[in-house]
Design a protein around this motif. Structure first.
Motif, short mmCIF file in Angstrom:
data_model
loop_
_atom_site.label_atom_id
_atom_site.label_comp_id
_atom_site.label_asym_id
_atom_site.label_seq_id
_atom_site.Cartn_x
_atom_site.Cartn_y
_atom_site.Cartn_z
N LEU A 86 0.82 -1.21 0.00
CA LEU A 86 0.00 0.00 0.00
C LEU A 86 0.85 1.27 0.00
O LEU A 86 0.31 2.37 -0.06
N ASN A 97 -3.94 6.77 6.18
CA ASN A 97 -5.22 6.63 6.87
C ASN A 97 -5.46 5.17 7.21
O ASN A 97 -5.35 4.29 6.34
N THR A 148 -5.64 3.29 3.59
CA THR A 148 -5.19 3.88 2.32
C THR A 148 -3.74 4.33 2.44
O THR A 148 -3.30 4.82 3.49
N ASP A 154 -0.14 5.66 -0.36
CA ASP A 154 0.13 6.34 -1.62
C ASP A 154 0.30 5.38 -2.79
O ASP A 154 0.48 5.82 -3.93
N GLY A 173 -4.92 0.81 -1.59
CA GLY A 173 -5.78 0.76 -0.42
C GLY A 173 -6.30 -0.63 -0.16
O GLY A 173 -6.24 -1.52 -1.02
N LYS A 230 -9.70 -2.61 1.80
CA LYS A 230 -11.01 -2.48 2.41
C LYS A 230 -11.50 -3.86 2.78
O LYS A 230 -11.46 -4.79 1.97
N VAL A 232 -4.78 2.97 -8.80
CA VAL A 232 -4.65 4.35 -8.35
C VAL A 232 -4.17 5.24 -9.50
O VAL A 232 -4.70 6.32 -9.73
N GLU A 236 -10.44 -2.48 -8.35
CA GLU A 236 -10.45 -3.23 -7.10
C GLU A 236 -10.42 -4.72 -7.41
O GLU A 236 -11.09 -5.19 -8.32
#
Length: 359
Positions: free
Chosen positions: A136, A141, A243, A245, A248, A250, A289, A301
Motif C-alpha cells: 500500500l 489513513n 489507504t 500512496d 488501499g 477495504k 490508483v 479493485e
C-alpha cells in the motif's frame, strides 16, 4: 527451562473463558486444563459437569492452594482483573493482565502477559502482511471498526447509556483490541482525540449502547481511527479501511473464529478460522490508483484472499515457548500498559473536548 506440559487454572467461567480461552488451551498439547474457578454454577452453566476431569473451586483463594497449577488465566469482568491478578502474583503463579502488576511480576519472578488475541485475527494478519510488504506504500489513513446492527450485541448495553462509568467500560472492552492492533503496527502516536458517547435505537432505552471513537495522530501524517458502536446501516459491517500512496485495502465482516466456536467447531478442526471467498477483502493496487489519477478511469479493485489463519491458538503457542524460556511473552505487560495509557488520554480528551498530547 525444559519444555513441559503446563497445568492451567481458569478464573471465571463465562463466555470469555468458554469461547476465547478453553478451546485453544485444549487444542494445544503444551497445556492441560487443570482447574476452574466458578463462583456460582447454574443449570446449563456448570464447569464441574462440563469438565468432570478438571478441579473446580468456588473462589481464587481456594484454587491458589492448588500447588500443581503452573499458569492462571484471569477471565472475569474487566474491573476485577487488577485484584485477581495481584492475588495470583503474590501466590507465585503466572497470570494475565495489568499496569503496576508489571513491577510486581518482576519482583515475584513471574511472567505477566495479556490476552490480546486479535493480533491473530485472519483479516488483521492479512493486512499486516500488506503493510510489511509495503504493497500500500506509505499509509496515511487507517480505520478500524467494530460495528453491529443488533443492539443486543453491543459493546456495552446499559439502562443508563449516558452514565460515564458505562461509557468508560465500553472503551475498555473492544477498544483495547482495536488500539492494540494499530499500535502493534505503527507504535505509539503523538496525540490522541477521543469521543465517548451513547447511541439509541428508536425510543426504547433498553436498546442503548455506549460507543467510542479514538483518533491517534502521528507526526508523519498518519491518522488512525478506532471506533466501535452498535447501530449500523450497512448490510456488511466495515472492519478495515486503509489507504496509502500506492493503494488501499477495504475489509468487511469480523474475524470468523468466534462464529466457528459458537457453531461448535474446534480449533483442531480442518478449516477452522478460514474465511469463505465472499468475505475476502478488496485491494486497490498501484495500477488502479494511477488509472484514476492519470486517465480518469475507475479505480481497479480486486479481491485478495485472507491468509490461512494462525488462529488465536498462536497466542498460547507463543506463551508456551515463553514459559519454557525460549522467547518473550506474546503480549507483554508494558504493551498492555501502553493501551491503557491511550484509553485514559482518550477519556480525558472526550471530557475536555480537545486533542491531548502523549506525555
Amino acid at each position: 527451562m525444559a519444555s513441559k506440559n503446563w497445568k492451567v487454572g481458569i478464573v471465571g467461567y463465562g463466555s470469555s473463558a468458554k469461547i476465547f480461552h478453553i478451546p485453544f488451551i485444549q487444542a494445544l498439547p503444551e497445556y492441560t486444563l487443570h482447574a476452574i474457578v466458578q463462583r456460582t454454577p447454574r443449570v446449563g452453566n456448570d464447569a464441574a459437569k462440563e469438565h468432570p476431569d478438571v478441579k473446580c473451586f468456588p473462589c481464587l483463594d481456594e484454587m491458589l492452594k492448588e500447588t500443581t497449577v503452573d499458569m492462571i488465566v484471569i477471565s472475569t469482568p474487566v474491573e476485577s482483573h487488577y485484584s485477581l491478578t495481584k492475588s495470583a502474583l503474590f501466590a507465585q503463579k503466572h497470570a494475565n493482565e495489568a499496569d503496576e502488576l508489571i513491577a510486581l511480576a518482576n519482583q515475584q519472578h513471574r511472567l505477566l502477559s495479556v490476552f490480546h488475541n486479535r493480533r491473530w485475527d485472519a483479516d488483521f494478519v492479512t493486512l499486516k502482511q500488506l503493510l510489511v510488504s509495503r504493497t500500500l506504500g506509505l499509509v496515511t489513513n487507517y480505520e478500524t471498526c467494530f460495528e453491529f446492527s443488533d443492539p443486543r450485541r453491543s459493546v456495552q448495553n446499559s439502562a443508563d447509556p449516558m452514565n460515564t462509568v458505562s461509557q468508560i467500560k465500553a472503551i475498555y472492552d473492544l477498544g483495547t483490541h482495536l488500539l492494540d492492533q494499530a499500535i502493534h503496527i505503527f507504535g505509539l502516536p503523538q496525540r490522541v482525540t477521543g469521543h465517548l458517547g451513547a447511541e439509541l435505537k428508536g425510543n426504547d432505552s433498553s436498546e442503548c449502547s455506549n460507543i467510542f471513537t479514538v483518533l491517534m495522530h502521528y507526526d508523519n501524517g498518519l491518522l488512525v481511527t478506532a471506533k466501535a458502536g452498535t447501530i449500523s446501516s450497512k448490510e456488511k459491517p466495515l472492519r478495515f479501511l486503509v489507504t496509502g500512496d500506492k493503494g488501499g485495502f477495504k475489509k468487511f465482516y469480523f474475524d470468523i473464529q468466534k462464529e466457528h466456536l459458537l457453531a461448535g467447531k474446534s480449533p483442531r478442526d480442518n478449516g477452522f478460522g478460514e474465511e469463505p471467498l465472499e468475505r475476502y477483502g478488496e485491494l486497490v493496487s498501484e495500477t488502479g490508483v494511477l488509472a484514476t489519477k492519470e486517465s480518469g478511469g475507475s479505480a481497479i479493485e480486486k479481491s485478495i484472499a485472507t491468509v490461512e489463519p494462525p488462529t488465536w491458538a498462536e497466542y498460547y503457542r507463543k506463551l508456551a515457548r515463553a514459559l519454557s524460556g525460549r522467547e518473550p511473552v506474546p503480549v507483554s505487560g508494558s504493551e498492555a500498559r501502553d493501551i491503557i495509557q491511550i484509553i485514559e488520554l482518550a477519556i480525558i480528551s472526550s471530557q475536555l473536548k480537545e486533542t491531548v498530547e502523549i506525555p
